[in-house]
Structure formats: structure tokens, C-alpha cells
Design a protein around this motif. Structure first.
Motif, PDB file in Angstrom:
ATOM      1  N   HIS A  64       0.834  -1.210   0.000  1.00  0.00           N
ATOM      2  CA  HIS A  64       0.000   0.000   0.000  1.00  0.00           C
ATOM      3  C   HIS A  64       0.868   1.260   0.000  1.00  0.00           C
ATOM      4  O   HIS A  64       0.571   2.232  -0.714  1.00  0.00           O
ATOM      5  N   LEU A  65       1.944   1.241   0.773  1.00  0.00           N
ATOM      6  CA  LEU A  65       2.860   2.383   0.803  1.00  0.00           C
ATOM      7  C   LEU A  65       3.532   2.606  -0.552  1.00  0.00           C
ATOM      8  O   LEU A  65       3.677   3.743  -1.006  1.00  0.00           O
ATOM      9  N   VAL A  66       3.906   1.516  -1.200  1.00  0.00           N
ATOM     10  CA  VAL A  66       4.523   1.618  -2.537  1.00  0.00           C
ATOM     11  C   VAL A  66       3.500   2.159  -3.538  1.00  0.00           C
ATOM     12  O   VAL A  66       3.828   3.000  -4.379  1.00  0.00           O
ATOM     13  N   ALA A  67       2.261   1.706  -3.445  1.00  0.00           N
ATOM     14  CA  ALA A  67       1.205   2.201  -4.338  1.00  0.00           C
ATOM     15  C   ALA A  67       0.971   3.693  -4.113  1.00  0.00           C
ATOM     16  O   ALA A  67       0.792   4.449  -5.075  1.00  0.00           O
ATOM     17  N   GLN A  68       0.975   4.117  -2.867  1.00  0.00           N
ATOM     18  CA  GLN A  68       0.805   5.540  -2.567  1.00  0.00           C
ATOM     19  C   GLN A  68       1.951   6.357  -3.160  1.00  0.00           C
ATOM     20  O   GLN A  68       1.726   7.452  -3.670  1.00  0.00           O
ATOM     21  N   LYS A  69       3.134   5.822  -3.100  1.00  0.00           N
ATOM     22  CA  LYS A  69       4.280   6.532  -3.669  1.00  0.00           C
ATOM     23  C   LYS A  69       4.124   6.683  -5.184  1.00  0.00           C
ATOM     24  O   LYS A  69       4.543   7.678  -5.760  1.00  0.00           O
ATOM     25  N   ARG A  70       3.507   5.689  -5.805  1.00  0.00           N
ATOM     26  CA  ARG A  70       3.208   5.769  -7.240  1.00  0.00           C
ATOM     27  C   ARG A  70       1.997   6.645  -7.511  1.00  0.00           C
ATOM     28  O   ARG A  70       1.580   6.797  -8.641  1.00  0.00           O
ATOM     29  N   GLN A  71       1.375   7.120  -6.432  1.00  0.00           N
ATOM     30  CA  GLN A  71       0.161   7.921  -6.493  1.00  0.00           C
ATOM     31  C   GLN A  71      -1.010   7.132  -7.073  1.00  0.00           C
ATOM     32  O   GLN A  71      -1.792   7.631  -7.879  1.00  0.00           O
ATOM     33  N   SER A  72      -1.088   5.896  -6.631  1.00  0.00           N
ATOM     34  CA  SER A  72      -2.174   5.018  -7.058  1.00  0.00           C
ATOM     35  C   SER A  72      -3.081   4.740  -5.859  1.00  0.00           C
ATOM     36  O   SER A  72      -2.612   4.583  -4.734  1.00  0.00           O
ATOM     37  N   ALA A  73      -4.365   4.678  -6.124  1.00  0.00           N
ATOM     38  CA  ALA A  73      -5.337   4.404  -5.066  1.00  0.00           C
ATOM     39  C   ALA A  73      -5.427   2.911  -4.760  1.00  0.00           C
ATOM     40  O   ALA A  73      -5.888   2.515  -3.686  1.00  0.00           O
ATOM     41  N   LYS A  74      -4.984   2.068  -5.707  1.00  0.00           N
ATOM     42  CA  LYS A  74      -5.071   0.617  -5.537  1.00  0.00           C
ATOM     43  C   LYS A  74      -3.689  -0.021  -5.606  1.00  0.00           C
ATOM     44  O   LYS A  74      -2.838   0.384  -6.379  1.00  0.00           O
TER      45      LYS A  74
END
Length: 174
Positions: A116-126
Motif C-alpha cells: 500500500h505504501l509503494v502504491a501511494q508513492k506511485r500515487q495510485s489508489a489501488k
């Protein structure tokens, strides 16, 4: 109710105490868990099922458990994602389920929040497959960690290396 995990870690004194405590009229319901087969009873040289003394084992009701199926693991991971408020794609959940079946459910659960943290860094909601693969490459499961340590054990500090003949170690001069 008293829950004791890793019951094989108790020594003879603990089992003696539990034995006396369970004979009391105010004795709690005790649930014990172990993932050991035959193992040594701590504090002795005796082997016993689950590392529990035989006389104590005779007083227990043993409930056998089954390994989770792939569908069970997927459902557990989905529930954990909901609890952690993590949106995950179906493909990512499938990869995470495969990781859990090949490593451990505990390891896969840890990958949810890190993914989830990696997805947030990619600016992705999923959380997507790319995120799970990324955290899988960053954080080792038990088997890969053990293999890594074996492969690179000579490079770690305090590795037991015998000095060559005639070669003195720094501590030899004191």
C-alpha cells in the motif's frame, strides 16, 4: 480463558505449575498451541509429542487443525485488506495469495501494508501486481532470508574464520 502459544517453549517448572493450577477449583480453561511434532521438553533430555510432558499431555484434549486452502488464504487476505483499508486489484490479490501459499500467510499479510505504501508513492489508489512484486523483492521471507545468509555468511562480521598459519589476529597482541 488462558491461551498459551508455543507451548513447547515452556520448561518443566512451568508445566509443574500449570499441572497444579489446573487441579484448582478456580482453574481457567487453557488453550495451548504448538506447531511441533516430537521435540525435546525444555530443561530435560526427554523427547515428547509437542514438547509437552507425557503426564501433562494425557490430561489434554488435542484438536487437529488443517492447513488453509488457497481459497481460504485468499479470503483471509481480502479481509485483512478491508481491515487495513487497502484497495487491491484482483490480479494483485491473486499474486499475494500465491506468495502466501509458497511462503507463509504472515509474510503475505505484511506485504499488504508495505504494498500500500509503494502504491501511494506511485500515487495510485489501488495496490497492483507491480507493488506486490516490488515489496516482495525488498522484504525477504524466511526461506529466502536463510538462503541469503548461507550465500553470504563469509562476508558477515564475526564469521568464525580460522587465521592462516603464521597470521596473527589483532586480539593476539594483547
Amino acid at each position: 480463558v488462558l491461551f498459551i502459544d508455543e507451548i513447547h517453549m515452556l520448561d518443566m517448572e512451568c508445566f509443574s505449575f500449570l499441572n497444579r493450577a489446573l487441579e484448582d477449583t478456580m482453574a481457567p480453561v487453557v488453550i495451548m498451541a504448538s506447531n511441533r511434532g516430537m521435540s525435546r521438553i525444555r530443561g530435560t533430555n526427554y523427547q515428547s509429542p509437542h514438547g509437552v510432558p507425557i503426564d501433562f499431555l494425557d490430561r489434554l484434549l488435542i484438536i487437529s487443525t488443517q492447513a488453509y486452502s488457497e481459497d481460504d488464504i485468499r479470503q483471509i487476505l481480502k479481509i485483512r485488506c478491508d481491515e487495513e483499508e487497502v484497495d487491491m486489484t484482483e490480479d494483485a490479490l491473486a499474486v499475494l495469495t500465491k506468495v502466501a501459499t509458497e511462503t507463509s500467510l504472515r509474510y503475505a499479510i505484511h506485504l499488504i501494508s508495505t504494498g500500500h505504501l509503494v502504491a501511494q508513492k506511485r500515487q495510485s489508489a489501488k495496490v497492483d501486481v507491480v507493488d506486490i512484486k516490488r515489496v516482495y523483492s525488498l522484504f525477504l521471507d524466511e526461506a529466502r532470508s536463510v538462503q541469503y545468509l548461507k550465500d553470504y555468511q563469509d562476508e558477515y562480521m564475526y564469521n568464525e574464520i580460522a587465521p592462516s598459519q603464521g597470521e596473527k589476529m589483532a586480539v593476539d597482541s594483547f
